[in-house]
Design a protein around this motif. Structure first.
Motif, PDB file in Angstrom:
ATOM      1  N   HIS A  11       0.828  -1.203   0.000  1.00  0.00           N
ATOM      2  CA  HIS A  11       0.000   0.000   0.000  1.00  0.00           C
ATOM      3  C   HIS A  11       0.864   1.255   0.000  1.00  0.00           C
ATOM      4  O   HIS A  11       0.615   2.198  -0.772  1.00  0.00           O
ATOM      5  CB  HIS A  11      -0.927  -0.005   1.207  1.00  0.00           C
ATOM      6  N   LEU A  62       0.856   3.775  -3.122  1.00  0.00           N
ATOM      7  CA  LEU A  62       0.384   5.127  -2.845  1.00  0.00           C
ATOM      8  C   LEU A  62       1.383   6.156  -3.365  1.00  0.00           C
ATOM      9  O   LEU A  62       0.998   7.169  -3.957  1.00  0.00           O
ATOM     10  CB  LEU A  62       0.166   5.307  -1.345  1.00  0.00           C
ATOM     11  N   GLN A  63       2.651   5.895  -3.188  1.00  0.00           N
ATOM     12  CA  GLN A  63       3.678   6.797  -3.717  1.00  0.00           C
ATOM     13  C   GLN A  63       3.664   6.813  -5.238  1.00  0.00           C
ATOM     14  O   GLN A  63       3.843   7.861  -5.856  1.00  0.00           O
ATOM     15  CB  GLN A  63       5.054   6.393  -3.220  1.00  0.00           C
ATOM     16  N   ALA A  78       1.120   6.383  -7.096  1.00  0.00           N
ATOM     17  CA  ALA A  78      -0.077   7.105  -7.541  1.00  0.00           C
ATOM     18  C   ALA A  78       0.108   8.606  -7.423  1.00  0.00           C
ATOM     19  O   ALA A  78      -0.437   9.380  -8.212  1.00  0.00           O
ATOM     20  CB  ALA A  78      -1.295   6.656  -6.729  1.00  0.00           C
ATOM     21  N   GLU A  79       0.880   9.030  -6.410  1.00  0.00           N
ATOM     22  CA  GLU A  79       1.080  10.450  -6.179  1.00  0.00           C
ATOM     23  C   GLU A  79       2.196  11.031  -7.030  1.00  0.00           C
ATOM     24  O   GLU A  79       2.235  12.223  -7.298  1.00  0.00           O
ATOM     25  CB  GLU A  79       1.388  10.676  -4.694  1.00  0.00           C
ATOM     26  N   ARG A  99      -8.042  -1.457  -1.539  1.00  0.00           N
ATOM     27  CA  ARG A  99      -7.369  -0.203  -1.877  1.00  0.00           C
ATOM     28  C   ARG A  99      -6.070  -0.475  -2.621  1.00  0.00           C
ATOM     29  O   ARG A  99      -5.725   0.226  -3.577  1.00  0.00           O
ATOM     30  CB  ARG A  99      -7.118   0.630  -0.612  1.00  0.00           C
ATOM     31  N   LEU A 114      -5.223   0.707  -6.391  1.00  0.00           N
ATOM     32  CA  LEU A 114      -4.015   1.476  -6.680  1.00  0.00           C
ATOM     33  C   LEU A 114      -3.146   0.798  -7.735  1.00  0.00           C
ATOM     34  O   LEU A 114      -2.406   1.459  -8.462  1.00  0.00           O
ATOM     35  CB  LEU A 114      -3.205   1.687  -5.399  1.00  0.00           C
TER      36      LEU A 114
END
Length: 202
Positions: A157, A161-162, A164-165, A187, A191
């Motif tokens: 995750h 998440l990184q 995606a950002e 999640r 992602l």
């Protein structure tokens, strides 16, 4: 990667729980399921298993800094497949992968995977993410229950998440938005560019 990500990686050094889950799922695949579709576009179950075997070998070599064809080849360069004896080969490769990443030196310095140079700690997070997400792919395609190792799931995750950002890696599809109440696994799946509600075609 940030210092926080490096610390997360260090906390997740034991691949063993997740590799054992992968091994159980792979052992649960029936021969008549090898041609079934998976959440990975263009991959049947046999291709997904071939990919899992290939990445397991590649990230084992990456951890040992044994750079060569396995670490230099992009996963998109060919359509993976399995051959006779794949079950035994995958089980052994998974055990070796877990053993490799128990060595603190695997997490240090630079290495290579998929033809990309990257820090060892980052390679570890990529490998864990691959194991978590592709286990979900395999379970969905073959109708098996799947509960990932919690530490590996948390690391996947953080890594996704990184991604995606920041600049989106070509190996990931567009993020699939999920409900606020979604599980952490859903999640992670979203992602990674997958629909958590994916089901085989009727």
């Amino acid at each position: 990667m940030t210092d926080a990500t490096d610390r997360t990686a260090q906390q997740m050094a034991d691949f063993g729980p997740q590799t054992r889950i992968v091994a159980v799922l792979a052992d649960g695949v029936r021969e008549d399921q090898l041609g079934l579709a998976t959440p990975c576009p263009e991959y049947a179950v046999r291709n997904l298993l071939g990919h899992i075997l290939g990445l397991t070998v590649a990230f084992g070599d990456a951890g040992r800094k044994n750079l060569g064809p396995a670490t230099d080849t992009s996963p998109t360069a060919y359509l993976p497949d399995i051959t006779d004896g794949w079950r035994d080969a995958l089980a052994k490769a998974l055990d070796k992968l877990a053993e490799t990443w128990r060595d603190p030196e695997a997490w240090q310095g630079m290495t290579r995977a998929g033809g990309v140079d990257l820090p060892g700690a980052v390679a570890a997070l990529v490998a864990l993410d691959e194991l978590v997400v592709h286990s979900w792919d395999l379970a969905k395609a073959t109708g098996q229950e799947y509960a990932p190792d919690e530490a590996a799931l948390q690391g996947a995750h953080a890594f996704l998440l990184q991604s995606a950002e920041g600049p989106r890696r070509a190996i990931f599809g567009p993020v699939v938005q999920v409900d606020d109440a979604a599980t952490l696994l859903d999640r992670v799946v979203g992602l990674s560019g997958r629909d958590p509600g994916w089901k085989p075609a009727a």
